[in-house]
Design a protein around this motif. Structure first.
Motif, PDB file in Angstrom:
ATOM      1  N   LEU A   2     -32.286 -39.864  15.893  1.00  0.00           N
ATOM      2  CA  LEU A   2     -33.099 -38.833  15.273  1.00  0.00           C
ATOM      3  C   LEU A   2     -32.303 -38.136  14.177  1.00  0.00           C
ATOM      4  CD1 LEU A   2     -35.835 -37.300  15.619  1.00  0.00           C
ATOM      5  CD2 LEU A   2     -34.634 -35.780  17.177  1.00  0.00           C
ATOM      6  N   ARG A   3     -32.930 -37.875  13.035  1.00  0.00           N
ATOM      7  CA  ARG A   3     -32.278 -37.086  11.990  1.00  0.00           C
ATOM      8  C   ARG A   3     -32.593 -35.620  12.257  1.00  0.00           C
ATOM      9  NH1 ARG A   3     -33.052 -35.510   6.205  1.00  0.00           N
ATOM     10  NH2 ARG A   3     -30.945 -34.889   5.640  1.00  0.00           N
ATOM     11  N   ILE A   4     -31.548 -34.852  12.517  1.00  0.00           N
ATOM     12  CA  ILE A   4     -31.665 -33.440  12.847  1.00  0.00           C
ATOM     13  C   ILE A   4     -31.127 -32.635  11.677  1.00  0.00           C
ATOM     14  CG2 ILE A   4     -30.929 -31.623  14.438  1.00  0.00           C
ATOM     15  CD1 ILE A   4     -30.600 -33.915  16.559  1.00  0.00           C
ATOM     16  N   GLU A   5     -31.967 -31.814  11.083  1.00  0.00           N
ATOM     17  CA  GLU A   5     -31.533 -30.987   9.964  1.00  0.00           C
ATOM     18  C   GLU A   5     -30.709 -29.792  10.439  1.00  0.00           C
ATOM     19  OE1 GLU A   5     -35.050 -29.982   7.753  1.00  0.00           O
ATOM     20  OE2 GLU A   5     -35.269 -32.029   6.986  1.00  0.00           O
ATOM     21  N   TYR A   6     -31.073 -29.247  11.605  1.00  0.00           N
ATOM     22  CA  TYR A   6     -30.401 -28.055  12.124  1.00  0.00           C
ATOM     23  C   TYR A   6     -30.350 -28.149  13.637  1.00  0.00           C
ATOM     24  CZ  TYR A   6     -29.652 -23.047  13.083  1.00  0.00           C
ATOM     25  OH  TYR A   6     -29.157 -21.847  13.526  1.00  0.00           O
ATOM     26  N   LEU A   7     -29.159 -27.994  14.202  1.00  0.00           N
ATOM     27  CA  LEU A   7     -28.963 -27.985  15.648  1.00  0.00           C
ATOM     28  C   LEU A   7     -28.267 -26.674  15.985  1.00  0.00           C
ATOM     29  CD1 LEU A   7     -27.842 -30.810  17.959  1.00  0.00           C
ATOM     30  CD2 LEU A   7     -26.650 -28.631  18.065  1.00  0.00           C
ATOM     31  N   GLU A   8     -28.887 -25.894  16.881  1.00  0.00           N
ATOM     32  CA  GLU A   8     -28.325 -24.607  17.279  1.00  0.00           C
ATOM     33  C   GLU A   8     -28.006 -24.630  18.762  1.00  0.00           C
ATOM     34  OE1 GLU A   8     -30.127 -20.806  15.849  1.00  0.00           O
ATOM     35  OE2 GLU A   8     -30.480 -20.527  18.007  1.00  0.00           O
ATOM     36  N   VAL A   9     -26.750 -24.434  19.089  1.00  0.00           N
ATOM     37  CA  VAL A   9     -26.319 -24.331  20.484  1.00  0.00           C
ATOM     38  C   VAL A   9     -26.365 -22.849  20.841  1.00  0.00           C
ATOM     39  CG1 VAL A   9     -24.429 -24.698  22.103  1.00  0.00           C
ATOM     40  CG2 VAL A   9     -24.797 -26.330  20.233  1.00  0.00           C
ATOM     41  N   VAL A  34     -24.631 -25.218  14.569  1.00  0.00           N
ATOM     42  CA  VAL A  34     -24.021 -23.904  14.773  1.00  0.00           C
ATOM     43  C   VAL A  34     -24.085 -23.538  16.250  1.00  0.00           C
ATOM     44  CG1 VAL A  34     -24.634 -23.078  12.457  1.00  0.00           C
ATOM     45  CG2 VAL A  34     -26.153 -22.593  14.376  1.00  0.00           C
ATOM     46  N   MET A  35     -23.271 -22.551  16.628  1.00  0.00           N
ATOM     47  CA  MET A  35     -23.317 -22.012  17.987  1.00  0.00           C
ATOM     48  C   MET A  35     -23.520 -20.505  17.897  1.00  0.00           C
ATOM     49  SD  MET A  35     -20.563 -21.991  21.123  1.00  0.00           S
ATOM     50  CE  MET A  35     -20.882 -23.637  21.711  1.00  0.00           C
ATOM     51  N   LYS A  36     -24.445 -20.004  18.723  1.00  0.00           N
ATOM     52  CA  LYS A  36     -24.662 -18.568  18.844  1.00  0.00           C
ATOM     53  C   LYS A  36     -24.366 -18.177  20.289  1.00  0.00           C
ATOM     54  CE  LYS A  36     -28.123 -18.015  15.250  1.00  0.00           C
ATOM     55  NZ  LYS A  36     -29.505 -17.559  14.959  1.00  0.00           N
ATOM     56  N   HIS A  37     -23.700 -17.050  20.461  1.00  0.00           N
ATOM     57  CA  HIS A  37     -23.343 -16.580  21.803  1.00  0.00           C
ATOM     58  C   HIS A  37     -24.054 -15.257  22.077  1.00  0.00           C
ATOM     59  CE1 HIS A  37     -21.052 -16.017  25.444  1.00  0.00           C
ATOM     60  NE2 HIS A  37     -20.740 -14.806  25.039  1.00  0.00           N
ATOM     61  N   VAL A  47     -24.307 -13.747  15.143  1.00  0.00           N
ATOM     62  CA  VAL A  47     -23.463 -14.523  14.247  1.00  0.00           C
ATOM     63  C   VAL A  47     -23.556 -15.986  14.656  1.00  0.00           C
ATOM     64  CG1 VAL A  47     -21.096 -14.903  13.492  1.00  0.00           C
ATOM     65  CG2 VAL A  47     -21.912 -12.583  13.910  1.00  0.00           C
ATOM     66  N   ALA A  48     -23.768 -16.856  13.693  1.00  0.00           N
ATOM     67  CA  ALA A  48     -23.820 -18.293  13.939  1.00  0.00           C
ATOM     68  C   ALA A  48     -22.510 -18.907  13.453  1.00  0.00           C
ATOM     69  CB  ALA A  48     -25.004 -18.917  13.210  1.00  0.00           C
ATOM     70  N   LEU A  49     -21.720 -19.405  14.396  1.00  0.00           N
ATOM     71  CA  LEU A  49     -20.445 -20.034  14.060  1.00  0.00           C
ATOM     72  C   LEU A  49     -20.636 -21.534  13.899  1.00  0.00           C
ATOM     73  CD1 LEU A  49     -18.254 -18.162  16.672  1.00  0.00           C
ATOM     74  CD2 LEU A  49     -18.484 -17.656  14.241  1.00  0.00           C
ATOM     75  N   PRO A  50     -19.911 -22.171  12.989  1.00  0.00           N
ATOM     76  CA  PRO A  50     -20.024 -23.627  12.838  1.00  0.00           C
ATOM     77  C   PRO A  50     -19.684 -24.326  14.150  1.00  0.00           C
ATOM     78  CG  PRO A  50     -18.743 -22.683  11.044  1.00  0.00           C
ATOM     79  CD  PRO A  50     -18.960 -21.587  12.053  1.00  0.00           C
ATOM     80  N   PHE A  51     -20.399 -25.390  14.447  1.00  0.00           N
ATOM     81  CA  PHE A  51     -20.195 -26.166  15.675  1.00  0.00           C
ATOM     82  C   PHE A  51     -19.981 -27.623  15.273  1.00  0.00           C
ATOM     83  CE2 PHE A  51     -21.844 -28.648  19.299  1.00  0.00           C
ATOM     84  CZ  PHE A  51     -21.086 -28.118  20.322  1.00  0.00           C
ATOM     85  N   SER A  52     -18.845 -28.168  15.612  1.00  0.00           N
ATOM     86  CA  SER A  52     -18.528 -29.549  15.263  1.00  0.00           C
ATOM     87  C   SER A  52     -19.223 -30.507  16.217  1.00  0.00           C
ATOM     88  CB  SER A  52     -17.019 -29.778  15.332  1.00  0.00           C
ATOM     89  OG  SER A  52     -16.732 -31.159  15.206  1.00  0.00           O
TER      90      SER A  52
END
Length: 102
Positions: free
Chosen positions: A14-21, A71-74, A92-97
């Motif tokens: 699947l092509r995912i444009e945005y993934l938020e953890v 990105v990851m949000k806590h 705050v959305a931090l980059p997620f590898s």
């Protein structure tokens, strides 16, 4: 908002444009996805939001997908529980590898 099931994500890349953890206490993570035509949370086979228990589990689950931005949000309730002022509405959305370790 739509639902993504692991069954529809797993068989194809699947092509995912945005993934938020979305990170919660006790090592619980939920995942929100946005593709070209829909956006929503990832659900398990029983129709419940899919709980992930590590960043590695998320990376392995989506390893076959093309992820443009992750990105990851806590979120934590502790500040308000101990009498501190409420946190701001903007998280705050931090980059997620998405890279798997060697």
């Amino acid at each position: 908002m739509q639902k993504f099931t692991l069954d529809e994500i797993s068989p194809q890349g699947l092509r995912i444009e945005y993934l938020e953890v979305q990170s919660y206490e006790m090592n619980i993570y939920l995942v929100y996805l946005a593709t070209a035509d829909k956006a929503g949370m990832v659900y398990d086979k029983q129709g419940h939001p899919k709980r992930f228990f590590s960043a590695g589990q998320i990376r392995e689950t989506f390893a076959h997908c093309q992820v443009d931005r992750a990105v990851m949000k806590h979120d934590t309730p502790y500040d308000e529980m101990i009498g501190n002022p409420p946190k701001s509405a903007d998280q705050v959305a931090l980059p997620f590898s998405m890279a798997l370790p060697y």
